[in-house]
Motif scaffolding. Sequence first.
Motif, PDB file in Angstrom:
ATOM      1  N   VAL A  31      27.774   1.244  12.691  1.00 47.13           N
ATOM      2  CA  VAL A  31      27.413   1.227  14.114  1.00 47.13           C
ATOM      3  C   VAL A  31      28.637   1.032  14.993  1.00 47.13           C
ATOM      4  CG1 VAL A  31      25.082   0.436  13.595  1.00 47.13           C
ATOM      5  CG2 VAL A  31      26.832  -1.240  14.228  1.00 47.13           C
ATOM      6  N   THR A  32      29.714   0.441  14.434  1.00 43.80           N
ATOM      7  CA  THR A  32      30.967   0.355  15.191  1.00 43.80           C
ATOM      8  C   THR A  32      31.540   1.746  15.428  1.00 43.80           C
ATOM      9  OG1 THR A  32      31.450  -1.849  14.311  1.00 43.80           O
ATOM     10  CG2 THR A  32      33.296  -0.620  15.241  1.00 43.80           C
ATOM     11  N   VAL A  33      31.466   2.605  14.410  1.00 47.32           N
ATOM     12  CA  VAL A  33      31.932   3.985  14.587  1.00 47.32           C
ATOM     13  C   VAL A  33      31.100   4.695  15.645  1.00 47.32           C
ATOM     14  CG1 VAL A  33      32.280   6.215  13.477  1.00 47.32           C
ATOM     15  CG2 VAL A  33      32.770   4.119  12.206  1.00 47.32           C
ATOM     16  N   VAL A  34      29.780   4.513  15.585  1.00 47.05           N
ATOM     17  CA  VAL A  34      28.913   5.155  16.578  1.00 47.05           C
ATOM     18  C   VAL A  34      29.285   4.675  17.979  1.00 47.05           C
ATOM     19  CG1 VAL A  34      26.543   5.518  17.337  1.00 47.05           C
ATOM     20  CG2 VAL A  34      27.044   5.348  14.897  1.00 47.05           C
ATOM     21  N   GLY A  35      29.482   3.377  18.128  1.00 42.27           N
ATOM     22  CA  GLY A  35      29.872   2.844  19.428  1.00 42.27           C
ATOM     23  C   GLY A  35      31.224   3.336  19.885  1.00 42.27           C
ATOM     24  N   ALA A  36      32.167   3.453  18.948  1.00 39.62           N
ATOM     25  CA  ALA A  36      33.522   3.886  19.292  1.00 39.62           C
ATOM     26  C   ALA A  36      33.554   5.318  19.803  1.00 39.62           C
ATOM     27  CB  ALA A  36      34.434   3.749  18.075  1.00 39.62           C
ATOM     28  N   ARG A  37      32.575   6.112  19.423  1.00 41.16           N
ATOM     29  CA  ARG A  37      32.550   7.522  19.833  1.00 41.16           C
ATOM     30  C   ARG A  37      31.890   7.736  21.198  1.00 41.16           C
ATOM     31  NH1 ARG A  37      31.224  10.753  14.128  1.00 41.16           N
ATOM     32  NH2 ARG A  37      33.226  10.259  13.129  1.00 41.16           N
TER      33      ARG A  37
ATOM     34  N   LEU B 177      41.567   0.436  14.577  1.00 38.43           N
ATOM     35  CA  LEU B 177      40.581   0.589  15.636  1.00 38.43           C
ATOM     36  C   LEU B 177      39.528   1.516  15.037  1.00 38.43           C
ATOM     37  CD1 LEU B 177      40.404  -0.537  18.479  1.00 38.43           C
ATOM     38  CD2 LEU B 177      41.332   1.607  19.323  1.00 38.43           C
ATOM     39  N   VAL B 178      38.428   0.950  14.585  1.00 36.98           N
ATOM     40  CA  VAL B 178      37.436   1.692  13.797  1.00 36.98           C
ATOM     41  C   VAL B 178      36.917   2.875  14.612  1.00 36.98           C
ATOM     42  CG1 VAL B 178      35.203   1.563  12.659  1.00 36.98           C
ATOM     43  CG2 VAL B 178      36.799  -0.363  12.497  1.00 36.98           C
ATOM     44  N   GLY B 179      37.117   4.067  14.071  1.00 42.04           N
ATOM     45  CA  GLY B 179      36.701   5.273  14.765  1.00 42.04           C
ATOM     46  C   GLY B 179      37.528   5.594  15.989  1.00 42.04           C
ATOM     47  N   GLY B 180      38.647   4.894  16.163  1.00 44.09           N
ATOM     48  CA  GLY B 180      39.437   5.043  17.381  1.00 44.09           C
ATOM     49  C   GLY B 180      40.725   5.819  17.237  1.00 44.09           C
ATOM     50  N   GLY B 181      41.078   6.199  16.004  1.00 45.70           N
ATOM     51  CA  GLY B 181      42.237   7.062  15.810  1.00 45.70           C
ATOM     52  C   GLY B 181      43.571   6.372  15.702  1.00 45.70           C
TER      53      GLY B 181
ATOM     54  N   MET C 270      31.033  -2.334  18.442  1.00 43.18           N
ATOM     55  CA  MET C 270      29.933  -2.710  17.560  1.00 43.18           C
ATOM     56  C   MET C 270      28.666  -3.024  18.362  1.00 43.18           C
ATOM     57  SD  MET C 270      30.169  -5.655  14.667  1.00 43.18           S
ATOM     58  CE  MET C 270      28.781  -6.255  13.725  1.00 43.18           C
ATOM     59  N   ALA C 271      28.847  -3.614  19.543  1.00 43.07           N
ATOM     60  CA  ALA C 271      27.704  -4.006  20.373  1.00 43.07           C
ATOM     61  C   ALA C 271      27.347  -2.961  21.420  1.00 43.07           C
ATOM     62  CB  ALA C 271      28.018  -5.322  21.073  1.00 43.07           C
ATOM     63  N   ARG C 272      28.120  -1.915  21.531  1.00 46.72           N
ATOM     64  CA  ARG C 272      28.006  -0.977  22.646  1.00 46.72           C
ATOM     65  C   ARG C 272      26.596  -0.401  22.803  1.00 46.72           C
ATOM     66  NH1 ARG C 272      30.627  -0.572  26.967  1.00 46.72           N
ATOM     67  NH2 ARG C 272      32.594  -0.749  25.815  1.00 46.72           N
ATOM     68  N   LEU C 273      25.930  -0.123  21.692  1.00 52.18           N
ATOM     69  CA  LEU C 273      24.640   0.575  21.739  1.00 52.18           C
ATOM     70  C   LEU C 273      23.468  -0.296  21.301  1.00 52.18           C
ATOM     71  CD1 LEU C 273      25.888   3.959  20.308  1.00 52.18           C
ATOM     72  CD2 LEU C 273      25.160   3.529  22.656  1.00 52.18           C
ATOM     73  N   GLU C 274      23.696  -1.612  21.173  1.00 53.32           N
ATOM     74  CA  GLU C 274      22.619  -2.512  20.766  1.00 53.32           C
ATOM     75  C   GLU C 274      22.050  -2.139  19.395  1.00 53.32           C
ATOM     76  OE1 GLU C 274      20.598  -5.346  21.733  1.00 53.32           O
ATOM     77  OE2 GLU C 274      22.557  -5.747  22.582  1.00 53.32           O
TER      78      GLU C 274
ATOM     79  N   HIS D 146      23.388 -12.682  17.321  1.00 53.05           N
ATOM     80  CA  HIS D 146      24.056 -11.746  16.426  1.00 53.05           C
ATOM     81  C   HIS D 146      25.252 -12.416  15.733  1.00 53.05           C
ATOM     82  CE1 HIS D 146      21.859  -8.253  18.163  1.00 53.05           C
ATOM     83  NE2 HIS D 146      21.772  -9.096  19.184  1.00 53.05           N
ATOM     84  N   PRO D 147      25.022 -13.097  14.616  1.00 47.81           N
ATOM     85  CA  PRO D 147      26.126 -13.780  13.934  1.00 47.81           C
ATOM     86  C   PRO D 147      27.244 -12.849  13.483  1.00 47.81           C
ATOM     87  CG  PRO D 147      24.009 -14.570  13.125  1.00 47.81           C
ATOM     88  CD  PRO D 147      23.720 -13.377  13.981  1.00 47.81           C
ATOM     89  N   ALA D 148      26.901 -11.676  12.956  1.00 49.73           N
ATOM     90  CA  ALA D 148      27.932 -10.788  12.406  1.00 49.73           C
ATOM     91  C   ALA D 148      28.902 -10.314  13.479  1.00 49.73           C
ATOM     92  CB  ALA D 148      27.276  -9.596  11.709  1.00 49.73           C
ATOM     93  N   ALA D 149      28.379  -9.871  14.607  1.00 46.01           N
ATOM     94  CA  ALA D 149      29.236  -9.318  15.651  1.00 46.01           C
ATOM     95  C   ALA D 149      30.161 -10.355  16.257  1.00 46.01           C
ATOM     96  CB  ALA D 149      28.374  -8.689  16.748  1.00 46.01           C
ATOM     97  N   HIS D 150      29.810 -11.622  16.145  1.00 43.49           N
ATOM     98  CA  HIS D 150      30.646 -12.669  16.727  1.00 43.49           C
ATOM     99  C   HIS D 150      31.944 -12.897  15.951  1.00 43.49           C
ATOM    100  CE1 HIS D 150      27.193 -13.914  19.239  1.00 43.49           C
ATOM    101  NE2 HIS D 150      28.126 -14.428  20.003  1.00 43.49           N
TER     102      HIS D 150
END
Length: 441
Positions: A40-46, A66-70, A86-90, A101-105
């Motif tokens: 989901v971090t890749v999805v958010g990064a795009r 930078l995951v998915g960021g090049g 990671m949080a961009r799209l909920e 959200h423990p993981a994202a923290h």
Amino acid sequence: MSTVEAVARLGDWVAGLRWADVPSATRDRLGLVLLDSLGVTVVGARQPEQRALAAAWRPSAGPAPLVGGGVCTTVEAAAWLNATAMARLELDEGHKYAKGHPAAHGLPAVLALAADLGASGPSTLAALLAAYEVAARFGRATTLRAGMHPHGSWGVAGAAAGCAKLLGLPADQVAAAIDAGAGLPVAGHFASALDGNPVRDAWLGASNVSGLAAARMAAAGVARNTGTPALSLGDVLGSFDPGPLTDALGERWDVDLGYFKRHASCSFTHPAADAALAMRGLDLGAVEEIVVETHSLGGGLGRTTWDSRLGALFSTPFVVAAALVHGAVDPAVSADEGRDDPRVRALAAKVALRVAPDLDARLPDERAARVTVRMAGAEPRVVEVPNPIGDAAHHPMAEDDVLALLGRLLDPGTVATVHDVATGLPDSPDIGPALRRLADI
């Protein structure tokens, strides 16, 4: 037990945690959280807004992807930007007992630091688990004031614990890092999310960078365990009970109790979306009213208008209408070209959100919703669900389910790379090269 004593016990537990001693089911669950989180971090990064943020940041070269960021960049820049992506799209994994959200923290901070240190897979996974478990326990221990959003507050302690574990600090310094992290919270208002203000995403970036800072302070010997959580998370931001910090420590693994998200929206909207999807096929033109009954945690998400993606993701009327119109609540339905669909707007205007005492009484074990659709010339349709699909206690997701979810959002090659990286970490002597593969996907 005092807060100082509870944090000291947590520090001792984190310092002694060994990946090989973790039950196999919990190791598997953390691996699934890692797979989902990276995907989901890749999805958010795009997303265009995340690409614009990364470009404005002008990140310097460094060891962390930078995951998915090049690009690969500094530890702090990677921690901040990966957390916001990671949080961009909920879509990031969450935990109903921690109420957030423990993981994202803390996951982005731990991974960025591990890439810099050239840490082994087992040591990285132990640090990720420490970050999750400590954050979840702090979430259980903290009751935020009414109107506060949980991003960036209690979870900083988890980021600090994970980074301190990765640095190999002894128990007293881990405890000092946790205490310092708890003294670096963000006081974010829930209305910012309802208003569609992306500062809400930045609160998670701040959590990860503050956790790094707290661990570095402890490593330098300039942090102390003095009971800060009771002051910052308690006196200032709400109330704090140190008991949950050590309750069943080493016996209950909170990572086993989280939920994965199949809808790109606030988790409080998910049960209603699931109920709406169960009613697909209705004549939407004949709908007169949709009543969504929910618990008090989700009672404020009743806005029927929105002017941004984030505002739509925090609107139960939008999510229910989108589910009925599109059959899914994927990122496309909240993108610029999708969220103003006149069919969704018209249907959302007919949605009324209410708090139901009987559903509220079922918290925290259930986050239930009941959806009633009233139509001209027909009996009302009613669907009730106890928890969202993906909750550990209600239609939990296995690896195939997470891969299928990511497959809806990413191309097969990207999903395969994320899967290879996530599943290859346990056997890696140095996870840096594997993690840096994620920059170019």
